[in-house]
Scaffold this active site. Structure first.
Site, short mmCIF file in Angstrom:
data_model
loop_
_atom_site.label_atom_id
_atom_site.label_comp_id
_atom_site.label_asym_id
_atom_site.label_seq_id
_atom_site.Cartn_x
_atom_site.Cartn_y
_atom_site.Cartn_z
N SER A 10 0.80 -1.23 0.00
CA SER A 10 0.00 0.00 0.00
C SER A 10 0.83 1.28 0.00
CB SER A 10 -0.97 0.02 1.18
OG SER A 10 -0.29 0.26 2.39
N LYS A 46 0.66 4.96 6.50
CA LYS A 46 0.01 5.79 5.48
C LYS A 46 0.56 7.21 5.53
CE LYS A 46 -2.86 2.37 4.72
NZ LYS A 46 -2.58 1.45 3.66
#
Length: 141
Positions: A10, A46
């Site tokens: 990710s 993230k």
């Protein structure tokens, strides 16, 4: 400091699976920082895109706008709307952070209602050093 190993794709190409990172435990988080936060018993990695009160908009081509300004994202290999359950424009709630993975096509992040925005008490810290592999050792700003 907290030592973590990247799992999954990710955050590719910024961070690849198997790389080892140090997170500095801090609550001083700004847009652009890559943070680790707790979700579902795991630490997710993230990038912070917006903070309290910011208006986030993402178009069908994957262009991200913060407060009506196009976000320059040189760290992306490809722009992508990815899986998105939000309606845009979206205002970041008070005391929260809107986060996205750098590999938008596969990332589960603030665009998913079950994850949503990150609260400060979920944050483990921000990435400060990549320590492995040796060929990619880097101190982050």
């Amino acid at each position: 400091f907290v030592l973590i190993q990247v799992n999954g794709a990710s955050m590719s190409p910024t961070y690849e699976a198997g790389e080892v990172l140090f997170l500095r435990q801090t609550k001083e988080i700004e847009a652009g920082d890559v943070i680790g936060f707790y979700y579902g018993g795991n630490i997710f990695l993230k990038r912070v895109i917006g903070t309290s009160g910011d208006k986030i908009d993402i178009d069908q081509k994957g262009n991200v706008y913060v407060n009506d300004e196009l976000l320059e994202e040189a760290y992306l290999a490809k722009k992508d709307l990815g899986k998105c359950e939000l309606e845009f424009p979206y205002e970041v709630p008070d005391g929260m952070y809107f986060v996205l993975g750098d590999n938008r096509a596969v990332s589960l992040d603030s665009r998913i209602k079950s994850i949503g925005c990150v609260q400060s008490d979920q944050i483990v810290g921000r990435v400060v050093i990549r320590v492995w592999p040796l060929a990619r050792v880097e101190i982050m700003h």
